[in-house]
Design a protein around this motif. Structure first.
Motif, mmCIF file in Angstrom:
data_model
loop_
_atom_site.group_PDB
_atom_site.id
_atom_site.type_symbol
_atom_site.label_atom_id
_atom_site.label_comp_id
_atom_site.label_asym_id
_atom_site.label_seq_id
_atom_site.Cartn_x
_atom_site.Cartn_y
_atom_site.Cartn_z
ATOM 1 N N ALA A 139 47.698 38.051 60.077
ATOM 2 C CA ALA A 139 46.801 36.911 59.894
ATOM 3 C C ALA A 139 46.359 36.772 58.444
ATOM 4 O O ALA A 139 46.397 35.675 57.864
ATOM 5 N N LEU A 140 45.925 37.864 57.831
ATOM 6 C CA LEU A 140 45.425 37.795 56.468
ATOM 7 C C LEU A 140 46.523 37.385 55.491
ATOM 8 O O LEU A 140 46.299 36.557 54.595
ATOM 9 N N GLU A 141 47.703 37.950 55.660
ATOM 10 C CA GLU A 141 48.805 37.589 54.782
ATOM 11 C C GLU A 141 49.180 36.121 54.926
ATOM 12 O O GLU A 141 49.475 35.442 53.928
ATOM 13 N N MET A 142 49.138 35.609 56.146
ATOM 14 C CA MET A 142 49.440 34.196 56.354
ATOM 15 C C MET A 142 48.397 33.312 55.687
ATOM 16 O O MET A 142 48.728 32.286 55.077
ATOM 17 N N VAL A 143 47.137 33.691 55.784
ATOM 18 C CA VAL A 143 46.068 32.914 55.147
ATOM 19 C C VAL A 143 46.267 32.858 53.638
ATOM 20 O O VAL A 143 46.155 31.795 53.008
ATOM 21 N N VAL A 144 46.575 33.995 53.047
ATOM 22 C CA VAL A 144 46.757 34.034 51.596
ATOM 23 C C VAL A 144 47.965 33.205 51.173
ATOM 24 O O VAL A 144 47.909 32.436 50.207
ATOM 25 N N ARG A 145 49.058 33.338 51.899
ATOM 26 C CA ARG A 145 50.280 32.618 51.526
ATOM 27 C C ARG A 145 50.123 31.105 51.698
ATOM 28 O O ARG A 145 50.578 30.333 50.848
ATOM 29 N N VAL A 146 49.491 30.683 52.785
ATOM 30 C CA VAL A 146 49.404 29.250 53.057
ATOM 31 C C VAL A 146 48.294 28.597 52.243
ATOM 32 O O VAL A 146 48.511 27.576 51.574
ATOM 33 N N ALA B 107 35.774 25.406 50.541
ATOM 34 C CA ALA B 107 35.390 26.618 51.269
ATOM 35 C C ALA B 107 35.134 26.311 52.735
ATOM 36 O O ALA B 107 35.529 27.085 53.622
ATOM 37 N N LEU B 108 34.505 25.170 53.020
ATOM 38 C CA LEU B 108 34.237 24.799 54.414
ATOM 39 C C LEU B 108 35.530 24.545 55.174
ATOM 40 O O LEU B 108 35.729 25.059 56.287
ATOM 41 N N VAL B 109 36.425 23.764 54.572
ATOM 42 C CA VAL B 109 37.708 23.493 55.231
ATOM 43 C C VAL B 109 38.519 24.772 55.377
ATOM 44 O O VAL B 109 39.135 25.028 56.425
ATOM 45 N N SER B 110 38.517 25.601 54.339
ATOM 46 C CA SER B 110 39.276 26.853 54.391
ATOM 47 C C SER B 110 38.719 27.800 55.438
ATOM 48 O O SER B 110 39.474 28.506 56.117
ATOM 49 N N LEU B 111 37.396 27.814 55.581
ATOM 50 C CA LEU B 111 36.788 28.689 56.587
ATOM 51 C C LEU B 111 37.245 28.308 57.996
ATOM 52 O O LEU B 111 37.549 29.190 58.822
ATOM 53 N N VAL B 112 37.316 27.009 58.259
ATOM 54 C CA VAL B 112 37.793 26.555 59.564
ATOM 55 C C VAL B 112 39.248 26.965 59.771
ATOM 56 O O VAL B 112 39.626 27.482 60.837
ATOM 57 N N LEU B 113 40.088 26.745 58.753
ATOM 58 C CA LEU B 113 41.501 27.096 58.874
ATOM 59 C C LEU B 113 41.695 28.603 59.013
ATOM 60 O O LEU B 113 42.540 29.063 59.802
ATOM 61 N N ILE B 114 40.933 29.384 58.260
ATOM 62 C CA ILE B 114 41.044 30.842 58.356
ATOM 63 C C ILE B 114 40.678 31.309 59.756
ATOM 64 O O ILE B 114 41.350 32.166 60.353
ATOM 65 N N ARG B 115 39.606 30.739 60.281
ATOM 66 C CA ARG B 115 39.172 31.128 61.634
ATOM 67 C C ARG B 115 40.231 30.776 62.663
ATOM 68 O O ARG B 115 40.514 31.571 63.588
ATOM 69 N N MET C 170 37.289 31.843 46.068
ATOM 70 C CA MET C 170 36.383 31.634 47.191
ATOM 71 C C MET C 170 37.103 31.847 48.528
ATOM 72 O O MET C 170 36.564 32.463 49.457
ATOM 73 N N VAL C 171 38.335 31.369 48.634
ATOM 74 C CA VAL C 171 39.096 31.542 49.871
ATOM 75 C C VAL C 171 39.404 33.021 50.118
ATOM 76 O O VAL C 171 39.334 33.499 51.262
ATOM 77 N N LEU C 172 39.732 33.758 49.078
ATOM 78 C CA LEU C 172 39.994 35.191 49.242
ATOM 79 C C LEU C 172 38.752 35.930 49.736
ATOM 80 O O LEU C 172 38.850 36.824 50.592
ATOM 81 N N VAL C 173 37.589 35.565 49.216
ATOM 82 C CA VAL C 173 36.344 36.189 49.680
ATOM 83 C C VAL C 173 36.076 35.839 51.139
ATOM 84 O O VAL C 173 35.719 36.700 51.955
ATOM 85 N N LEU C 174 36.245 34.567 51.484
ATOM 86 C CA LEU C 174 36.012 34.143 52.864
ATOM 87 C C LEU C 174 36.994 34.814 53.831
ATOM 88 O O LEU C 174 36.613 35.173 54.955
ATOM 89 N N ALA C 175 38.245 34.962 53.409
ATOM 90 C CA ALA C 175 39.228 35.611 54.268
ATOM 91 C C ALA C 175 38.824 37.052 54.574
ATOM 92 O O ALA C 175 38.967 37.521 55.720
ATOM 93 N N TYR C 176 38.322 37.756 53.575
ATOM 94 C CA TYR C 176 37.870 39.128 53.815
ATOM 95 C C TYR C 176 36.698 39.151 54.791
ATOM 96 O O TYR C 176 36.657 39.980 55.715
ATOM 97 N N LEU C 177 35.741 38.236 54.589
ATOM 98 C CA LEU C 177 34.563 38.229 55.464
ATOM 99 C C LEU C 177 34.923 37.876 56.899
ATOM 100 O O LEU C 177 34.348 38.435 57.841
ATOM 101 N N VAL C 178 35.864 36.967 57.085
ATOM 102 C CA VAL C 178 36.246 36.585 58.446
ATOM 103 C C VAL C 178 36.987 37.725 59.139
ATOM 104 O O VAL C 178 36.767 37.997 60.330
ATOM 105 N N VAL C 179 37.855 38.404 58.414
ATOM 106 C CA VAL C 179 38.679 39.453 59.030
ATOM 107 C C VAL C 179 37.904 40.752 59.181
ATOM 108 O O VAL C 179 37.943 41.408 60.242
ATOM 109 N N TYR C 180 37.151 41.183 58.147
ATOM 110 C CA TYR C 180 36.513 42.500 58.146
ATOM 111 C C TYR C 180 34.996 42.435 58.231
ATOM 112 O O TYR C 180 34.348 43.485 58.370
ATOM 113 N N GLY C 181 34.420 41.247 58.124
ATOM 114 C CA GLY C 181 32.969 41.153 58.125
ATOM 115 C C GLY C 181 32.386 41.656 56.811
ATOM 116 O O GLY C 181 33.033 41.614 55.759
#
Length: 269
Positions: A96-103, A73-81, A176-187
């Motif tokens: 951005a969100l689609e790229m995060v999910v795919r990669v 989750a920590l590494v993914s959060l950095v990459l998502i950001r 966990m990555v899907l949840v973090l991606a939502y929080l980073v993009v939409y808060g």
């Protein structure tokens, strides 16, 4: 005697070396088939084998699940950001969100989970010499029965544990990555759920979902079978490892990256 590679032997020895390599791969596939058949056999799951499987699952999965999930989750959060900020700077925020999910979810998380389990459990597999001797000398009905029982007690729990660990770590980390991606993009706003679910649903169409599950299962089987087969083959033949690398490591990496390359080719070519 050390097995030489094709680059360090004369052409006259390429034939025997090719036969030995094919025999080694066949032994691995044969052992994997036997392990799968035993894993799906109801007679395997007696009280002793259930206890052994539970012990392997506790050591290989439950003990490492919390901190592996936190680390991923920590590494993914950095990459998502990084991906989101880069997409915003180039005016590509809607991708951005689609790229995060795919990669991350489709590619990096399953591969990292497989390699982690391989390093922790699969490559550390070291069956007792009695098991290898029993498998190698199963030339009678009594010996074959003893070898089969030892495989059920020693190998099958390890195979089940490694395969299930890859699946569990990949699935939990993906959620966990899907949840973090939502929080980073939409808060923390709930108003982005509509766009978010449409984007994720567009990525996870039926074919991609089936491919994702199949790839993760194949990762788990490779991690479960290849290191165990390499250790058993070395003990069965009574020879030392040809390199200082853990037996089966290079073959496992080759199989994992081959599966990943085949998955990418099917999806994007």
């Amino acid at each position: 005697m050390r097995r030489k590679s094709y680059l360090h032997t004369t052409p006259s020895r390429w034939g025997p070396l090719l036969v030995a390599t094919a025999s080694s791969w066949w032994y691995m596939l044969h052992l994997g088939a036997i392990s799968l058949v035993m894993a799906f056999s109801p007679t395997t799951y007696n009280k002793e084998n259930r206890r052994a499987t539970s012990r392997h699952l506790y050591i290989g999965l439950w003990q490492v699940l919390p901190w592996f999930t936190m680390l991923s989750a920590l590494v993914s959060l950095v990459l998502i950001r990084i991906v989101v900020v880069s997409a915003l700077s180039y005016g590509l925020s809607r991708y951005a969100l689609e790229m995060v999910v795919r990669v991350l979810v489709l590619e990096l998380i399953p591969l990292s989970a497989a390699m982690f389990v391989a390093l922790r459990a699969g490559l550390a597999f070291n069956p007792r010499d009695a098991l290898a001797v029993a498998v190698a000398t199963a030339d009678s009905k009594e010996a074959a029965a003893r070898a089969q029982n030892r495989l059920r007690r020693e190998l099958v729990p390890q195979v089940i544990s490694s395969a299930f660990s890859v699946l569990a770590l990949a699935m939990v980390s993906s959620i966990m990555v899907l949840v973090l991606a939502y929080l980073v993009v939409y808060g923390f706003s709930p108003w982005g759920l509509g766009d978010y679910t449409r984007t994720v649903g567009r990525v996870f169409d039926p074919l991609v979902t089936i491919g994702f599950g199949l790839k993760t299962v194949m990762f788990g089987l490779a991690v479960a079978v290849i290191p165990s087969a390499a250790m058993l083959e070395i003990q069965r033949r009574g020879r030392a490892p040809s390199t200082s690398v853990q037996p089966g490591a290079m073959r496992l990496l080759f199989v994992l990256f081959s599966i990943e390359a085949a998955s990418l080719a099917v999806k994007y070519i």
